[in-house]
Design a protein around this motif. Structure first.
Motif, PDB file in Angstrom:
ATOM      1  N   HIS A  35       0.792  -1.115   0.002  1.00  0.00           N
ATOM      2  CA  HIS A  35      -0.042  -0.040  -0.032  1.00  0.00           C
ATOM      3  C   HIS A  35       1.069   1.279   0.042  1.00  0.00           C
ATOM      4  O   HIS A  35       1.771   1.373   0.780  1.00  0.00           O
ATOM      5  CB  HIS A  35      -0.853   0.083   1.384  1.00  0.00           C
ATOM      6  N   ARG A  36       0.526   2.301  -0.982  1.00  0.00           N
ATOM      7  CA  ARG A  36       1.338   3.354  -0.818  1.00  0.00           C
ATOM      8  C   ARG A  36       0.501   4.628  -0.808  1.00  0.00           C
ATOM      9  O   ARG A  36      -0.707   4.578  -1.515  1.00  0.00           O
ATOM     10  CB  ARG A  36       2.074   3.683  -2.362  1.00  0.00           C
ATOM     11  N   ARG A  37       0.666   5.636  -0.023  1.00  0.00           N
ATOM     12  CA  ARG A  37      -0.367   6.922   0.023  1.00  0.00           C
ATOM     13  C   ARG A  37       0.624   7.879   0.057  1.00  0.00           C
ATOM     14  O   ARG A  37       1.778   8.056   0.626  1.00  0.00           O
ATOM     15  CB  ARG A  37      -0.861   6.847   1.338  1.00  0.00           C
ATOM     16  N   SER A  38       0.007   8.955  -1.023  1.00  0.00           N
ATOM     17  CA  SER A  38       0.603  10.290  -0.858  1.00  0.00           C
ATOM     18  C   SER A  38       0.333  11.228   0.142  1.00  0.00           C
ATOM     19  O   SER A  38      -0.940  11.454   0.062  1.00  0.00           O
ATOM     20  CB  SER A  38       0.427  10.960  -2.259  1.00  0.00           C
ATOM     21  N   GLY A  42      -3.455  12.828  -0.574  1.00  0.00           N
ATOM     22  CA  GLY A  42      -4.044  11.669   0.040  1.00  0.00           C
ATOM     23  C   GLY A  42      -4.348  10.458  -0.846  1.00  0.00           C
ATOM     24  O   GLY A  42      -5.213   9.614  -0.391  1.00  0.00           O
ATOM     25  N   SER A  43      -4.014  10.613  -2.197  1.00  0.00           N
ATOM     26  CA  SER A  43      -4.301   9.468  -3.015  1.00  0.00           C
ATOM     27  C   SER A  43      -3.785   8.238  -2.385  1.00  0.00           C
ATOM     28  O   SER A  43      -2.604   8.446  -1.579  1.00  0.00           O
ATOM     29  CB  SER A  43      -3.473   9.736  -4.544  1.00  0.00           C
ATOM     30  N   SER A  44      -4.247   7.134  -2.755  1.00  0.00           N
ATOM     31  CA  SER A  44      -3.498   5.814  -2.185  1.00  0.00           C
ATOM     32  C   SER A  44      -3.818   4.710  -3.289  1.00  0.00           C
ATOM     33  O   SER A  44      -4.893   4.701  -4.108  1.00  0.00           O
ATOM     34  CB  SER A  44      -4.313   5.514  -0.780  1.00  0.00           C
ATOM     35  N   SER A 128       1.302  11.476  -6.833  1.00  0.00           N
ATOM     36  CA  SER A 128      -0.064  10.535  -7.408  1.00  0.00           C
ATOM     37  C   SER A 128       0.217   9.944  -8.540  1.00  0.00           C
ATOM     38  O   SER A 128      -0.124   8.880  -8.616  1.00  0.00           O
ATOM     39  CB  SER A 128      -1.061  11.648  -7.325  1.00  0.00           C
TER      40      SER A 128
END
Length: 144
Positions: A35-38, A42-44, A128
């Motif tokens: 899992h990656r989140r910016s 807030g994009s994931s 993102s």
């Protein structure tokens, strides 16, 4: 950012890529997930992968991102199967160079990423755009 800048950034081609993301969802038989989140926007993205003989045999992704992140994930979804980690990393590096240092668009089979060239002028969107690629690399690493 002017209205014309926004219209160029969210061109029809980008919106078409964003609206057609292959391999959405989860993968029950994944050998690795990441899992990656910016933190900027807030994009994931969560990527699930099944690796066989060093290649991506199956792939799924859960994408919660802006149109640019979705478009990037759409290109990834169309090209990931059958690729090695090295090929995905090279495409990610070429995409990053295109966005951040004026490099050319990634080579085939990742050439559809050229649609994201207008985002070069918007550094706050780069994270993102790279998110799905980072998540897939993390999933591949987790499967090792």
């Amino acid at each position: 950012m002017s209205d014309s800048d926004l219209m160029q950034l969210y061109s029809r081609r980008i919106l078409a890529l964003a609206s057609d993301i292959p391999h959405l969802g989860k993968l029950d038989h994944a050998t690795g997930s990441a899992h990656r989140r910016s933190p900027q926007c807030g994009s994931s993205v969560t990527a699930h992968v099944a690796i066989q003989d060093g290649r991506i045999a199956d792939f799924a992704q859960e994408v919660r991102a802006c149109a640019l992140g979705q478009a990037s994930a759409g290109v990834l979804g169309r090209t990931a199967l059958g690729r090695t980690r090295a090929e995905i990393a090279q495409a990610r590096n070429e995409l990053q160079a295109m966005l951040k240092s004026g490099g050319p668009a990634p080579a085939a089979p990742f050439e559809e990423l050229e649609a994201l060239l207008p985002a070069r002028e918007f550094p706050n969107r780069h994270a993102s755009i790279l998110l799905a690629w980072e998540a897939l690399l993390g999933a591949i690493d987790a499967s090792a």
